[in-house]
Scaffold this motif. Structure first.
Motif, PDB file in Angstrom:
ATOM      1  N   UNK A  36       0.924  -1.189  -0.024  1.00 52.48           N
ATOM      2  CA  UNK A  36       0.175  -0.307  -0.510  1.00 52.48           C
ATOM      3  C   UNK A  36       0.554   1.531   0.448  1.00 52.48           C
ATOM      4  N   UNK A  37       2.155   1.223   0.824  1.00 55.65           N
ATOM      5  CA  UNK A  37       2.708   2.867   1.202  1.00 55.65           C
ATOM      6  C   UNK A  37       3.527   2.637  -0.510  1.00 55.65           C
ATOM      7  N   UNK A  38       3.787   1.843  -1.711  1.00 54.53           N
ATOM      8  CA  UNK A  38       4.888   1.527  -2.873  1.00 54.53           C
ATOM      9  C   UNK A  38       3.570   2.179  -3.504  1.00 54.53           C
ATOM     10  N   UNK A  39       2.593   1.411  -3.787  1.00 52.62           N
ATOM     11  CA  UNK A  39       1.698   2.017  -4.649  1.00 52.62           C
ATOM     12  C   UNK A  39       0.914   3.066  -4.602  1.00 52.62           C
ATOM     13  N   UNK A  40       0.543   3.182  -2.917  1.00 45.61           N
ATOM     14  CA  UNK A  40       0.556   5.082  -2.903  1.00 45.61           C
ATOM     15  C   UNK A  40       1.382   6.166  -3.621  1.00 45.61           C
ATOM     16  N   UNK A  41       2.685   6.243  -3.655  1.00 48.90           N
ATOM     17  CA  UNK A  41       3.374   6.406  -3.646  1.00 48.90           C
ATOM     18  C   UNK A  41       3.585   6.872  -5.261  1.00 48.90           C
ATOM     19  N   UNK A  42       3.087   6.188  -5.679  1.00 48.66           N
ATOM     20  CA  UNK A  42       2.897   6.497  -7.271  1.00 48.66           C
ATOM     21  C   UNK A  42       3.726   6.709  -8.139  1.00 48.66           C
ATOM     22  N   UNK A  43       5.116   5.529  -7.617  1.00 49.51           N
ATOM     23  CA  UNK A  43       6.186   5.409  -8.419  1.00 49.51           C
ATOM     24  C   UNK A  43       6.412   4.735  -9.797  1.00 49.51           C
ATOM     25  N   UNK A  44       7.085   5.349 -10.604  1.00 48.85           N
ATOM     26  CA  UNK A  44       7.703   4.506 -11.861  1.00 48.85           C
ATOM     27  C   UNK A  44       7.855   3.247 -11.651  1.00 48.85           C
ATOM     28  N   UNK A  45       8.765   2.927 -10.726  1.00 46.52           N
ATOM     29  CA  UNK A  45       9.752   2.203 -10.258  1.00 46.52           C
ATOM     30  C   UNK A  45      10.967   1.694 -11.306  1.00 46.52           C
ATOM     31  N   UNK A  46      11.365   0.192 -12.043  1.00 49.08           N
ATOM     32  CA  UNK A  46      10.840  -0.958 -11.223  1.00 49.08           C
ATOM     33  C   UNK A  46      10.776  -1.164  -9.924  1.00 49.08           C
ATOM     34  N   UNK A  47      12.213  -0.181  -9.488  1.00 49.57           N
ATOM     35  CA  UNK A  47      12.449  -1.016  -7.652  1.00 49.57           C
ATOM     36  C   UNK A  47      11.024   0.076  -6.928  1.00 49.57           C
ATOM     37  N   UNK A  48      11.399  -0.104  -5.279  1.00 49.78           N
ATOM     38  CA  UNK A  48      10.166   0.867  -4.869  1.00 49.78           C
ATOM     39  C   UNK A  48      10.056   1.816  -4.146  1.00 49.78           C
ATOM     40  N   UNK A  49      11.380   2.409  -4.426  1.00 48.38           N
ATOM     41  CA  UNK A  49      11.727   3.787  -4.914  1.00 48.38           C
ATOM     42  C   UNK A  49      11.978   4.553  -6.349  1.00 48.38           C
ATOM     43  N   UNK A  50      11.914   3.957  -6.861  1.00 47.39           N
ATOM     44  CA  UNK A  50      11.612   4.469  -8.811  1.00 47.39           C
ATOM     45  C   UNK A  50      12.456   3.493  -9.690  1.00 47.39           C
ATOM     46  N   UNK A  51      13.661   4.612  -9.948  1.00 50.57           N
ATOM     47  CA  UNK A  51      14.772   3.611 -11.113  1.00 50.57           C
ATOM     48  C   UNK A  51      15.676   3.580 -10.617  1.00 50.57           C
ATOM     49  N   UNK A  52      16.475   3.133  -9.417  1.00 50.25           N
ATOM     50  CA  UNK A  52      17.708   2.754  -8.375  1.00 50.25           C
ATOM     51  C   UNK A  52      17.062   2.198  -7.576  1.00 50.25           C
TER      52      UNK A  52
END
Length: 214
Positions: free
Chosen positions: A145-161
């Protein structure tokens, strides 16, 4: 600088540290501590780790215990690639994601807790497995839920890295698979895990690569 890592091949906390060391490209000597044989309670291990646990990272003979403390030290001394962002709010978010696993999921599911459930409360294997899966589901539901709510593009939990949260996620999902848990409820976590495990540093730290006899 001489680094020695005292760890157990299938310990989640040790696995995290091996990943961080590999991501940083830091050379170290690995010293196995067999948890099944209770070597963690030997006087020599307790002298370097008063909790009688793993991992311990010795830096020129000076011990650092607790996986997050070790990774924090590594990130300070070897800042490339960074495992925590510079922005204070982003940094807090990454730490929070990591702590869902490190503070609230893994500790109540580790070997010493499962053994205590058996010895003190008579929990059989089925009951211990149910306990384990319950707390993993609770933690991974929150993290998803935390990751989905953050709206990041991924692929990692916080973004591109990969960041600190990915470093602790991969060992937790490795353990969930060991307990035959379906990971389908957590698509964002599956995506991050797959992206991380495709990297050489994560692959090199995998328990199958460091198990005794390999």
């Amino acid at each position: 600088m001489t680094l020695r890592l005292f760890d157990y091949w299938r310990s989640s906390a040790s696995y995290r540290v091996r990943i961080a060391l590999a991501l940083k490209g830091v050379a170290y000597e690995r010293v196995a501590v067999n948890l099944i044989a209770a070597e963690q309670h030997d006087p020599a291990n307790r002298a370097r780790n008063p909790q009688g646990q793993v991992p311990t990272l010795e830096v020129d003979g000076r011990p650092i215990i607790q996986s997050l403390a070790i990774i924090d030290w590594l990130d300070s001394v070897y800042p490339d690639p960074p495992l925590l962002p510079i922005d204070s709010f982003d940094r807090a978010e990454v730490r929070a994601r990591a702590l869902v696993i490190v503070a609230d999921t893994h500790p109540i599911d580790n070997m010493r807790v499962l053994r205590r459930l058996e010895s003190q409360f008579g929990a059989d294997q089925a009951a211990r497995d149910d306990w384990y899966r319950h707390w993993v589901r609770t933690g991974l539901d929150a993290l998803e839920a935390m990751v989905a709510g953050g709206g990041g593009a991924g692929p990692f939990l916080g973004g591109a890295a990969p960041d600190l949260a990915d470093v602790v996620l991969v060992p937790q999902l490795y353990n969930a698979r060991r307990f035959a848990m379906s990971l389908e409820p957590w698509p964002h976590l599956i995506r991050a895990d797959a992206a991380a495990c495709a990297l050489p540093a994560f692959a090199a730290a995998h328990p199958d690569r460091v198990r005794p006899g390999d």
